[in-house]
Write an enzyme that holds these catalytic residues in place. Sequence first.
Site, PDB file in Angstrom:
ATOM      1  N   LYS A   1      69.974  57.127  88.912  1.00 27.48           N
ATOM      2  CA  LYS A   1      71.144  57.718  89.113  1.00 27.48           C
ATOM      3  C   LYS A   1      71.541  58.877  88.328  1.00 27.48           C
ATOM      4  O   LYS A   1      72.219  59.845  88.863  1.00 27.48           O
ATOM      5  CB  LYS A   1      72.102  56.478  88.463  1.00 27.48           C
ATOM      6  CG  LYS A   1      71.670  55.455  87.557  1.00 27.48           C
ATOM      7  CD  LYS A   1      72.532  54.320  87.321  1.00 27.48           C
ATOM      8  CE  LYS A   1      71.909  53.261  86.562  1.00 27.48           C
ATOM      9  NZ  LYS A   1      72.011  52.138  87.563  1.00 27.48           N
TER      10      LYS A   1
ATOM     11  N   LYS B   1      67.039  59.441  71.270  1.00 25.78           N
ATOM     12  CA  LYS B   1      68.505  59.336  71.245  1.00 25.78           C
ATOM     13  C   LYS B   1      69.120  59.983  69.987  1.00 25.78           C
ATOM     14  O   LYS B   1      70.313  60.563  70.222  1.00 25.78           O
ATOM     15  CB  LYS B   1      68.896  57.635  71.103  1.00 25.78           C
ATOM     16  CG  LYS B   1      68.641  57.093  72.545  1.00 25.78           C
ATOM     17  CD  LYS B   1      68.791  55.510  72.564  1.00 25.78           C
ATOM     18  CE  LYS B   1      68.172  54.794  73.539  1.00 25.78           C
ATOM     19  NZ  LYS B   1      67.876  53.454  72.970  1.00 25.78           N
TER      20      LYS B   1
ATOM     21  N   LYS C   1      61.556  59.942  91.859  1.00 26.20           N
ATOM     22  CA  LYS C   1      61.685  59.005  92.387  1.00 26.20           C
ATOM     23  C   LYS C   1      63.459  58.479  92.313  1.00 26.20           C
ATOM     24  O   LYS C   1      63.954  59.359  91.587  1.00 26.20           O
ATOM     25  CB  LYS C   1      61.228  57.715  91.468  1.00 26.20           C
ATOM     26  CG  LYS C   1      61.747  57.741  90.189  1.00 26.20           C
ATOM     27  CD  LYS C   1      61.016  56.359  89.708  1.00 26.20           C
ATOM     28  CE  LYS C   1      61.579  55.875  88.262  1.00 26.20           C
ATOM     29  NZ  LYS C   1      61.277  54.640  87.529  1.00 26.20           N
TER      30      LYS C   1
END
Length: 328
Positions: free
Chosen positions: A197, A111, A194
């Site tokens: 979003k 992050k 897979k």
Amino acid sequence: MEIVLSGIRPTGNLHLGNYFGAVRSFVNMQHSYRCYFFIADWHSLTTHPRPENIKQSVKTILAEYLACGIDPEVATIYVQSDLTETLELYLYMNMNAYLGELQRVTSFKEKARKQPDNINAGLLTYPCLMAADILIHKAQHVPVGKDQEQNMEMARKFARRFNIMYETNYFPEPASFHFSEKAVKVPGLDGSGKMGKSEGNAIYLADDEKTIKKKIMKAVTDAGPKEPNSPKPEAVANLFALLDLVAERDTYQYFNEQYNRCTISYGDLKKQLAYDINLFCAPIRERIIQISSNEAELERVARIGLEKARAGASQTIKEVREILGFRF
Ligand code: TRP
């Protein structure tokens, strides 16, 4: 009854991958465990979302979980930021967490790399808040994906450290709970990987019939099998995997045979798949619409969830204060 706790980041609508991968298992677990499900809106602040977006996504995720069958009278479903008891435990967690170990957490480093202008302290102490979320209920089992494994290790470490430091066995070490055979990896529609979003290959539970059809008809396939009984390439196998999740056995077998005989029409397969996905989603979609429009009901659910969560959480804080040597 053993305690299961799951934190859900409010990051938008649920898709079929979320449903078959986790939500369906949560719904089933409600009756065999004491379940706490909370919406992790504090955690979402690490990226500085707009207030109106937080409000909207918390409402959406709450409505969608209820629509999927989480029963607020059976499980405890609440909003993280309502349960302020967690903050006090978070503070205690921070006191026993060391800078070096927090900086070594992979998701922190990732992050920090992704948002170099916003490497805030909340990002660093993310595992402390997550540990507080879990330990406030003394949860024994925490369903998480692989990406959360390091945070779970930190939670166990903090529980252990607290116990050693204060010569107690107050906090149980929370175990990561991996859904057994029931967890299904739902493939996406773009031929590989897979459903997710961020990949833009997802079918959402709230998608209407037309949208579902459009997405399915656009899904990647190939030129078709050349020889009988040949293995399916990934994109085609994915469509079959989806069909397997939502269609009747006979339907699946029919198309499988067609494939094996090289007589398959992908157009027909897709039409059938869109039909069955819509059949599956329609009742959930209707409940989403109905629940989302009932603000008072969402408020009521959040309130009863908070009341149930608070009962145990305030007891934990009281006991932890005693252990730490605070008068109360
Ligand atoms: N970190 C989790 C995620 O990103 C969300 C979360 C926050 C959580 N607190 C938790 C999960 C406590 C399990 C238990 O998905």
